[in-house]
Design an enzyme around this catalytic site. Structure first.
Site, PDB file in Angstrom:
ATOM      1  N   HIS A  26       9.827   3.474  -2.789  1.00 18.15           N
ATOM      2  CA  HIS A  26       9.995   3.297  -1.289  1.00 18.15           C
ATOM      3  C   HIS A  26      10.535   3.745  -0.777  1.00 18.15           C
ATOM      4  O   HIS A  26      11.351   3.503   0.635  1.00 18.15           O
ATOM      5  CB  HIS A  26       9.603   1.505  -1.501  1.00 18.15           C
ATOM      6  N   THR A  78      13.328 -15.397   3.339  1.00 21.91           N
ATOM      7  CA  THR A  78      13.873 -15.482   1.609  1.00 21.91           C
ATOM      8  C   THR A  78      13.799 -16.750   1.493  1.00 21.91           C
ATOM      9  O   THR A  78      13.148 -17.617   0.389  1.00 21.91           O
ATOM     10  CB  THR A  78      14.802 -14.651   1.640  1.00 21.91           C
ATOM     11  N   ASP A  95       7.733  -9.016  -3.520  1.00 27.22           N
ATOM     12  CA  ASP A  95       6.940  -8.663  -4.730  1.00 27.22           C
ATOM     13  C   ASP A  95       6.853  -9.852  -5.769  1.00 27.22           C
ATOM     14  O   ASP A  95       5.939 -11.180  -5.456  1.00 27.22           O
ATOM     15  CB  ASP A  95       6.033  -7.557  -5.398  1.00 27.22           C
ATOM     16  N   GLY A 100      23.040 -21.996   3.579  1.00 26.59           N
ATOM     17  CA  GLY A 100      21.935 -22.712   2.688  1.00 26.59           C
ATOM     18  C   GLY A 100      22.265 -23.965   1.970  1.00 26.59           C
ATOM     19  O   GLY A 100      21.488 -24.961   1.668  1.00 26.59           O
ATOM     20  N   ASP A 133      28.296 -21.568   2.794  1.00 26.51           N
ATOM     21  CA  ASP A 133      27.377 -21.598   2.338  1.00 26.51           C
ATOM     22  C   ASP A 133      25.958 -22.252   3.019  1.00 26.51           C
ATOM     23  O   ASP A 133      26.338 -23.066   2.603  1.00 26.51           O
ATOM     24  CB  ASP A 133      26.633 -21.338   0.713  1.00 26.51           C
ATOM     25  N   SER A 181       1.026  -1.356  -0.225  1.00 25.97           N
ATOM     26  CA  SER A 181      -0.129  -0.137  -0.134  1.00 25.97           C
ATOM     27  C   SER A 181       0.923   0.834  -0.289  1.00 25.97           C
ATOM     28  O   SER A 181       1.765   1.233   0.164  1.00 25.97           O
ATOM     29  CB  SER A 181      -1.050   0.434   1.148  1.00 25.97           C
ATOM     30  N   GLY A 182       0.312   2.804   0.052  1.00 28.51           N
ATOM     31  CA  GLY A 182       0.764   3.303  -0.165  1.00 28.51           C
ATOM     32  C   GLY A 182       1.664   3.925  -2.177  1.00 28.51           C
ATOM     33  O   GLY A 182       1.610   5.257  -1.768  1.00 28.51           O
ATOM     34  N   ASP A 234      22.925 -14.052   9.863  1.00 22.79           N
ATOM     35  CA  ASP A 234      22.012 -13.502  10.817  1.00 22.79           C
ATOM     36  C   ASP A 234      22.205 -15.240  11.390  1.00 22.79           C
ATOM     37  O   ASP A 234      20.474 -14.717  12.600  1.00 22.79           O
ATOM     38  CB  ASP A 234      20.764 -13.089  10.401  1.00 22.79           C
ATOM     39  N   GLY A 235      22.512 -15.565  11.719  1.00 19.31           N
ATOM     40  CA  GLY A 235      22.169 -17.534  12.488  1.00 19.31           C
ATOM     41  C   GLY A 235      20.653 -17.654  12.068  1.00 19.31           C
ATOM     42  O   GLY A 235      21.005 -18.929  12.980  1.00 19.31           O
TER      43      GLY A 235
END
Length: 581
Positions: free
Chosen positions: A225, A458, A113, A567, A565, A57-58, A413-414
């Site tokens: 934004h 993510t 998005d 992930g 990595d 929104s915005g 960030d753990g």
């Protein structure tokens, strides 16, 4: 910037603004829980391709005020400057618009998005809906070098894509044709914005550290934004417009020459970012048109000037140019589609008298339930063997959580290990309550919501998109035994689907580094153990690899040289367990 607002509660503000649309346009209804504005059913018009869009929104009147005949079928809203969730979008596609002729989803090129709408699109495909997605990136304020793999941001030019696609859908054309013309329009758009000030978001504290512009200073390329632009300078209007047009049209600027605007027909859109008076916007439009003619010999065949896509009350404007090209569909061209009537409050078209008098009060309800959406596929696996392999892989991920967390503490960030563990535990619990049936499409589809509801961030979105796409790909493999060859073909197709929503590729130091080798080796050999070994080696090789995407990009130091990595390591660990290693 001004921090004064009539409504300071952002939640109340968004909800009230959405409700207001049902008061000003009898064509539309509101699913308040999911923040979906959609066309009311019950008209005598023939079925057509449904078009769904949305975003944070915005940016009003985009996107909710563009719902109605001749334009959007539905719009999904997030909170201010934040994308809606994938579940909101899925609900919009599945229950709030007509699916008979297919659904086109149009979204601006912002990571949140693209991921949220992309996840919903893949889920809709997995459920059997004919749906396509078009991502619009028209901004030239950020050039190729800085934009990198992410590409151009989507800004005001998106509304031209929506209008053209909406008119073509209303004309009864097929989903393939509507999607083709939407992409063609997006590919021929360039836009750039400028503003005298950043905006204040209602509900946010003012801490005195706001990045205000100096008196007389303007920021070129500012995003919708509040993102920073390409430069700041003290310019009067003619100089500012001249610089903006150069970014749009100068073919010698290889960083920004995205479109060669050379058509005999060009459409100009001068868009108010929300805080420019109508009087001043008229002067701006006059300056733009004058310079286009004098400096570039461009005389637009259509000039649109007004408020189409805002940045709250942004004290700025944007310029969009559409290079009109042949649609090659044997029907209406772009100009004819722009001129076609529509009945929405966000576009220059009045609501018809007959619509007001109809007093249509019909609404859509949830027509389907989650567990009814997936039909049997006939593609089967051995239940005992599949259960054992899947359970082993999930338990191996859970056991590796401390190791993965340590890696992510160094380069992120753990939370990667915890997220993977949480997802694996949730799937194991799900399998206890709902054992595998042997129909791989049904079984995998039942696991997808578990991943969506228990893995955030993510990586959670990527896994959810991947699994939804895998359900769709497996359904297309026919019936019979799901052999390694069948799995490899489906996984290859799924990788292609995932690549539409993330620029991550092998070498970017992400989970994709382990995924691609697994799929490639499985395709080549049909041996899951060899494929898992390839994934593990690729994960190990990420040690020393600088990240191109993900949170690791922002983490300094030499940690990337010390650990792989997280992930990629977590995914490789799952593959090893799946292979019984």
């Amino acid at each position: 910037m001004s921090s004064k607002h009539f409504v300071n509660d952002p939640t109340q503000l968004v909800n009230a603004a959405l409700r207001s649309l049902t008061l000003t346009n009898p064509n539309v209804a509101l699913d308040a829980e999911n923040k979906i504005v959609y066309r009311r059913p019950g008209s005598d018009a023939p079925a057509q391709v449904s078009i769904v869009s949305g975003g944070g929104s915005g940016h009003e009147p985009s996107f909710a005020a563009m719902v109605g005949p001749g334009l959007l079928s539905g719009a999904v809203a997030g909170t201010i400057f934040a994308s809606p969730s994938a579940e909101q979008v899925r609900t919009g596609i599945a229950t709030r618009v007509d699916q008979e002729k297919g659904v086109l989803v149009v979204v601006m090129n912002y990571t949140g998005d693209v991921l949220s709408f992309g996840m919903a699109v893949e889920k809709a495909k997995a459920a059997g809906t004919d749906v396509q997605m078009v991502v619009v990136g028209d901004d030239v304020g950020v050039g190729r070098a800085k934009g990198g793999k992410v590409g151009r941001r989507g800004i005001a030019g998106t509304v031209l894509v929506l209008k053209i696609a909406g008119a073509l859908a209303a004309a009864g054309r097929s989903l393939d044709e509507v999607a083709k013309v939407a992409r063609l329009t997006a590919d021929n758009l360039v836009s750039v914005g400028a503003s005298l000030e950043h905006v204040h978001v209602p509900g946010r504290a003012v801490d005195g550290q706001e990045d205000s512009l100096k008196a007389g200073e303007v920021e070129i390329g500012m995003g919708i934004h509040n993102e920073v632009g390409s430069s700041r300078a003290q310019l009067d209007l003619p100089e500012l417009v001249g610089r903006m047009l150069a970014q749009l049209l100068d073919q010698s600027d290889k960083d920004r020459a995205f479109v060669n605007v050379n058509s005999n027909e060009v459409v100009l859109l001068v868009n108010n970012l929300g805080g420019v008076s109508a009087l001043e916007l008229g002067a701006i439009t006059d300056e733009v048109v004058t310079q286009l003619s004098k400096s570039y010999n461009i005389k637009p065949v259509r000039i649109l000037s007004g408020t189409y896509m805002t940045s709250l009350n942004g004290l700025g404007f944007s310029i969009t140019l559409l290079n009109v090209v042949n649609t090659d569909i044997g029907g209406p061209g772009m100009i004819e589609l722009l001129d076609a009537p529509s009945e929405v409050t966000g576009w220059a078209a009045p609501i018809q008298k007959t619509t007001w008098e109809a007093k249509n009060t019909a609404v859509r309800t949830d027509a389907v339930k989650e567990n009814q959406e997936i039909k049997p596929s006939g593609l089967t696996v051995d239940v005992s063997g599949a259960s054992t392999a899947l359970t082993t892989g999930l338990k191996k991920v859970i056991a590796a959580e401390p190791e993965i967390t340590r890696y992510d503490t160094v380069v992120g960030d753990g939370d990667c290990g915890i997220g993977l563990k949480r997802g694996a535990e949730a799937i194991l619990k799900h399998l206890e309550q709902k054992p595998l049936t042997g129909d791989i499409v049904i079984d995998l589809a039942s696991i997808v919501p578990v991943v969506e509801n228990n893995m955030d961030g993510t990586s959670g979105a990527l896994y959810a998109i991947f699994l939804n796409a895998l359900v769709h790909a497996l359904r297309g493999q026919g019936s019979g035994q799901a052999t390694p060859k069948v799995w490899a073909a489906a996984l290859k197709q799924t990788n292609d689907a995932l690549s539409r929503y993330t620029p991550a590729r092998p070498g970017d130091r992400t989970l994709v580094d382990a995924l691609y080798p697994f799929v490639d080796v499985l395709e080549q050999t049909g041996d899951i153990k060899k494929a898992a070994d390839a994934a593990q080696k690729a994960a190990e090789d990420t040690k020393g690899m600088q990240a191109s995407l993900g949170r690791s990009v922002y983490v300094g130091g030499s940690g990337y040289e010390e650990v792989p990595d997280p992930g990629a390591w977590g995914l490789a660990t799952f593959f090893l367990g799946l292979a019984g290693q």
